[in-house]
Design a protein around this motif. Structure first.
Motif: not given
Length: 70
Positions: A43-48, A50-51
């Motif tokens: 999830f951290g990678y996906i959010v990163g 996207i940002i």
């Protein structure tokens, strides 16, 4: 005449194209063996990502608006 705020493309993107992502996330959370640390990292990678994509688009949009008068 009223303008539609929700277009067909929105349903296609979030209903069909994003379906593998939904299945992947459900597999992480429901499947076995469960490793919540790996889920949190993913999830951290996906959010990163996207940002980073949004920030990149913001920079490109700002540069384009400065270089083109109209």
């Amino acid at each position: 005449m009223a303008h539609e705020t929700i277009h067909l493309g929105l349903y296609v993107i979030f209903g069909i194209i994003m379906l593998p992502v939904y299945v992947m996330i459900l597999g992480w959370l429901i499947g076995k063996p469960r490793n919540y640390r790996a889920v949190a990292m993913a999830f951290g990678y996906i959010v990163g990502f996207i940002i980073l994509i949004i920030a990149g688009l913001l920079v490109v949009g700002l540069v384009t608006s400065v270089l083109t008068p109209y």
